[in-house]
Scaffold this motif. Structure first.
Motif, PDB file in Angstrom:
ATOM      1  N   VAL A  59       0.990  -1.149  -0.094  1.00  0.00           N
ATOM      2  CA  VAL A  59       0.148   0.003   0.088  1.00  0.00           C
ATOM      3  C   VAL A  59       1.091   0.947   0.068  1.00  0.00           C
ATOM      4  CG1 VAL A  59      -1.685   1.291   1.065  1.00  0.00           C
ATOM      5  CG2 VAL A  59      -1.628  -1.079   1.426  1.00  0.00           C
ATOM      6  N   ARG A  60       0.533   2.091  -0.907  1.00  0.00           N
ATOM      7  CA  ARG A  60       1.400   3.191  -1.007  1.00  0.00           C
ATOM      8  C   ARG A  60       0.513   4.583  -0.982  1.00  0.00           C
ATOM      9  NH1 ARG A  60       1.253  -0.425  -4.164  1.00  0.00           N
ATOM     10  NH2 ARG A  60       2.839  -1.827  -4.504  1.00  0.00           N
ATOM     11  N   VAL A  61       0.933   5.513  -0.097  1.00  0.00           N
ATOM     12  CA  VAL A  61      -0.012   6.641   0.276  1.00  0.00           C
ATOM     13  C   VAL A  61       0.790   8.008   0.042  1.00  0.00           C
ATOM     14  CG1 VAL A  61      -1.398   7.587   2.019  1.00  0.00           C
ATOM     15  CG2 VAL A  61      -0.826   5.305   2.018  1.00  0.00           C
ATOM     16  N   TRP A  62       0.034   8.904  -0.800  1.00  0.00           N
ATOM     17  CA  TRP A  62       0.487  10.259  -0.867  1.00  0.00           C
ATOM     18  C   TRP A  62      -0.382  11.371   0.012  1.00  0.00           C
ATOM     19  CZ3 TRP A  62       4.748  12.882  -1.599  1.00  0.00           C
ATOM     20  CH2 TRP A  62       4.776  14.197  -2.064  1.00  0.00           C
ATOM     21  N   LEU A  63       0.007  12.072   0.653  1.00  0.00           N
ATOM     22  CA  LEU A  63      -0.547  13.093   1.640  1.00  0.00           C
ATOM     23  C   LEU A  63      -0.304  14.332   0.694  1.00  0.00           C
ATOM     24  CD1 LEU A  63      -0.143  11.029   3.801  1.00  0.00           C
ATOM     25  CD2 LEU A  63      -0.708  12.798   5.369  1.00  0.00           C
ATOM     26  N   GLU A  64      -1.415  15.336   0.483  1.00  0.00           N
ATOM     27  CA  GLU A  64      -1.224  16.612  -0.246  1.00  0.00           C
ATOM     28  C   GLU A  64      -1.741  17.594   0.581  1.00  0.00           C
ATOM     29  OE1 GLU A  64      -2.117  15.849  -4.303  1.00  0.00           O
ATOM     30  OE2 GLU A  64      -4.348  15.909  -3.840  1.00  0.00           O
ATOM     31  N   LEU A  65      -1.312  18.742   0.625  1.00  0.00           N
ATOM     32  CA  LEU A  65      -1.818  19.920   1.403  1.00  0.00           C
ATOM     33  C   LEU A  65      -1.033  21.002   0.503  1.00  0.00           C
ATOM     34  CD1 LEU A  65      -3.541  20.755   3.671  1.00  0.00           C
ATOM     35  CD2 LEU A  65      -1.533  20.444   5.040  1.00  0.00           C
ATOM     36  N   ASP A  66      -1.800  22.162   0.598  1.00  0.00           N
ATOM     37  CA  ASP A  66      -1.279  23.295  -0.002  1.00  0.00           C
ATOM     38  C   ASP A  66       0.138  23.783   0.578  1.00  0.00           C
ATOM     39  OD1 ASP A  66      -2.002  26.214   1.717  1.00  0.00           O
ATOM     40  OD2 ASP A  66      -3.580  24.551   1.976  1.00  0.00           O
ATOM     41  N   ALA A  67       0.527  24.408  -0.255  1.00  0.00           N
ATOM     42  CA  ALA A  67       2.145  24.877   0.478  1.00  0.00           C
ATOM     43  C   ALA A  67       2.202  26.053   1.704  1.00  0.00           C
ATOM     44  CB  ALA A  67       3.115  25.606  -0.819  1.00  0.00           C
ATOM     45  N   ASP A  68       1.343  26.924   1.623  1.00  0.00           N
ATOM     46  CA  ASP A  68       1.298  27.718   2.650  1.00  0.00           C
ATOM     47  C   ASP A  68       0.789  27.149   3.932  1.00  0.00           C
ATOM     48  OD1 ASP A  68       1.971  29.857   0.804  1.00  0.00           O
ATOM     49  OD2 ASP A  68      -0.286  30.685   0.509  1.00  0.00           O
ATOM     50  N   THR A  69      -0.324  26.061   3.905  1.00  0.00           N
ATOM     51  CA  THR A  69      -0.715  25.524   5.175  1.00  0.00           C
ATOM     52  C   THR A  69       0.379  24.575   5.798  1.00  0.00           C
ATOM     53  OG1 THR A  69      -2.933  25.687   4.423  1.00  0.00           O
ATOM     54  CG2 THR A  69      -2.410  24.107   6.237  1.00  0.00           C
ATOM     55  N   ARG A  70       1.205  23.891   4.714  1.00  0.00           N
ATOM     56  CA  ARG A  70       2.287  23.309   5.312  1.00  0.00           C
ATOM     57  C   ARG A  70       3.385  23.735   5.821  1.00  0.00           C
ATOM     58  NH1 ARG A  70       5.484  21.208   2.224  1.00  0.00           N
ATOM     59  NH2 ARG A  70       5.109  22.187   0.240  1.00  0.00           N
ATOM     60  N   ARG A  71       3.586  24.820   5.164  1.00  0.00           N
ATOM     61  CA  ARG A  71       4.847  25.615   5.662  1.00  0.00           C
ATOM     62  C   ARG A  71       4.507  26.337   7.202  1.00  0.00           C
ATOM     63  NH1 ARG A  71       9.471  28.648   3.884  1.00  0.00           N
ATOM     64  NH2 ARG A  71       9.829  30.408   5.267  1.00  0.00           N
ATOM     65  N   ARG A  72       3.144  26.889   7.211  1.00  0.00           N
ATOM     66  CA  ARG A  72       2.585  27.407   8.485  1.00  0.00           C
ATOM     67  C   ARG A  72       2.619  26.321   9.604  1.00  0.00           C
ATOM     68  NH1 ARG A  72      -1.858  29.097   6.886  1.00  0.00           N
ATOM     69  NH2 ARG A  72      -3.043  27.238   7.753  1.00  0.00           N
ATOM     70  N   ARG A  73       2.203  24.834   9.394  1.00  0.00           N
ATOM     71  CA  ARG A  73       2.120  24.241  10.215  1.00  0.00           C
ATOM     72  C   ARG A  73       3.462  23.811  10.772  1.00  0.00           C
ATOM     73  NH1 ARG A  73      -1.800  19.183   8.002  1.00  0.00           N
ATOM     74  NH2 ARG A  73      -3.762  20.434   8.280  1.00  0.00           N
TER      75      ARG A  73
ATOM     76  N   VAL B 236      -3.380   5.544  -2.929  1.00  0.00           N
ATOM     77  CA  VAL B 236      -4.211   6.457  -2.038  1.00  0.00           C
ATOM     78  C   VAL B 236      -3.523   7.551  -2.044  1.00  0.00           C
ATOM     79  CG1 VAL B 236      -5.823   6.409   0.022  1.00  0.00           C
ATOM     80  CG2 VAL B 236      -5.204   4.332  -0.496  1.00  0.00           C
ATOM     81  N   VAL B 237      -4.353   8.605  -2.224  1.00  0.00           N
ATOM     82  CA  VAL B 237      -3.965  10.032  -2.104  1.00  0.00           C
ATOM     83  C   VAL B 237      -4.920  10.781  -1.136  1.00  0.00           C
ATOM     84  CG1 VAL B 237      -4.011  12.341  -3.139  1.00  0.00           C
ATOM     85  CG2 VAL B 237      -3.329  10.235  -4.438  1.00  0.00           C
ATOM     86  N   VAL B 238      -4.340  11.242  -0.041  1.00  0.00           N
ATOM     87  CA  VAL B 238      -5.109  11.450   1.125  1.00  0.00           C
ATOM     88  C   VAL B 238      -4.969  13.284   1.022  1.00  0.00           C
ATOM     89  CG1 VAL B 238      -5.241  11.764   3.657  1.00  0.00           C
ATOM     90  CG2 VAL B 238      -4.412   9.711   2.361  1.00  0.00           C
ATOM     91  N   SER B 239      -6.324  13.840   1.113  1.00  0.00           N
ATOM     92  CA  SER B 239      -6.264  15.362   1.221  1.00  0.00           C
ATOM     93  C   SER B 239      -5.956  15.616   2.555  1.00  0.00           C
ATOM     94  CB  SER B 239      -7.530  15.796   0.755  1.00  0.00           C
ATOM     95  OG  SER B 239      -7.666  17.298   0.778  1.00  0.00           O
TER      96      SER B 239
END
Length: 205
Positions: free
Chosen positions: A133-147, A182-185
């Motif tokens: 099972v291979r998973v990719w998480l995606e999130l916008d760059a601004d939110t990732r950097r802030r987190r 699986v791609v996770v938002s």
């Protein structure tokens, strides 16, 4: 085509995928990749906590944060995953001692125990061929950097651009999103996820 899910559904979907992938008593290998701040460690810990030992046997959670040999070590950790961590014979990895900036102890893995591996660089063409099972998480760059900087600013901010450049090369080289089942938002706040080199507060499970 990958299955697209929101983060609240991710644990159930990944456990279902793991059960579908298991053949007899063979271990299951689940890889979680994504850019910094996307929630990889949180998701890995949630999957490990919910892992049904009675149906899938035990599982070990491996954080690539423990494997990167320093701030320039993303590609090296990918190679270690492909050749050593996922090896069917005498698997393990060299833990990195972030406090002293040097190689640490050798960590031994049981080749019969399922693996959940999370971290940037986890999904490559070579590692994918060894995973179920291979998973990719995606999130916008601004939110990732802030987190990431809210969480680990003192440790991470001076290295953000260095690490992001390595992630860029990983994406160009391996196309992990295209390899994912699986791609996770990723929409939660990864309060327990740590950048490489920051204090690790939870134990592998």
């Amino acid at each position: 085509m990958p299955e697209h899910v929101v983060v609240d559904e991710a644990v159930d979907v990944l456990l279902r995928r793991a059960e579908e992938a298991r053949v007899g008593s063979r271990r299951v290998v689940l890889l979680i990749d994504g850019r910094s701040g996307s929630g990889k460690t949180t998701l890995g810990r949630a999957v490990a906590a919910a892992w049904p030992d009675d149906r899938l046997g035990p599982a070990r959670l491996v954080h690539l944060d423990d494997v990167y040999p320093g701030w320039y070590g993303l590609e090296a950790a990918s190679r270690a995953l492909e050749t050593s961590i996922l090896s069917p014979v005498a698997p393990g990895w060299q833990r990195w001692d972030w406090e002293h900036d040097r190689a640490g102890t050798w960590e031994v893995l049981d080749p019969a125990v399922s693996l959940i591996v999370e971290g940037a660089g986890a999904v490559t063409r070579a590692s994918s061929s060894l995973a179920d099972v291979r998973v990719w998480l995606e999130l916008d760059a601004d939110t990732r950097r802030r987190r990431a900087l809210d969480r680990d600013g003192a440790a991470f901010e001076p290295w953000w651009d260095v690490w992001a450049a390595q992630e860029d090369r990983h994406l160009a080289r391996s196309s992990p999103r295209e390899l994912a089942d699986v791609v996770v938002s990723a929409g939660w706040s990864p309060t327990s996820e740590h950048a490489p080199g920051s204090e690790q507060v939870a134990q592998d499970g």
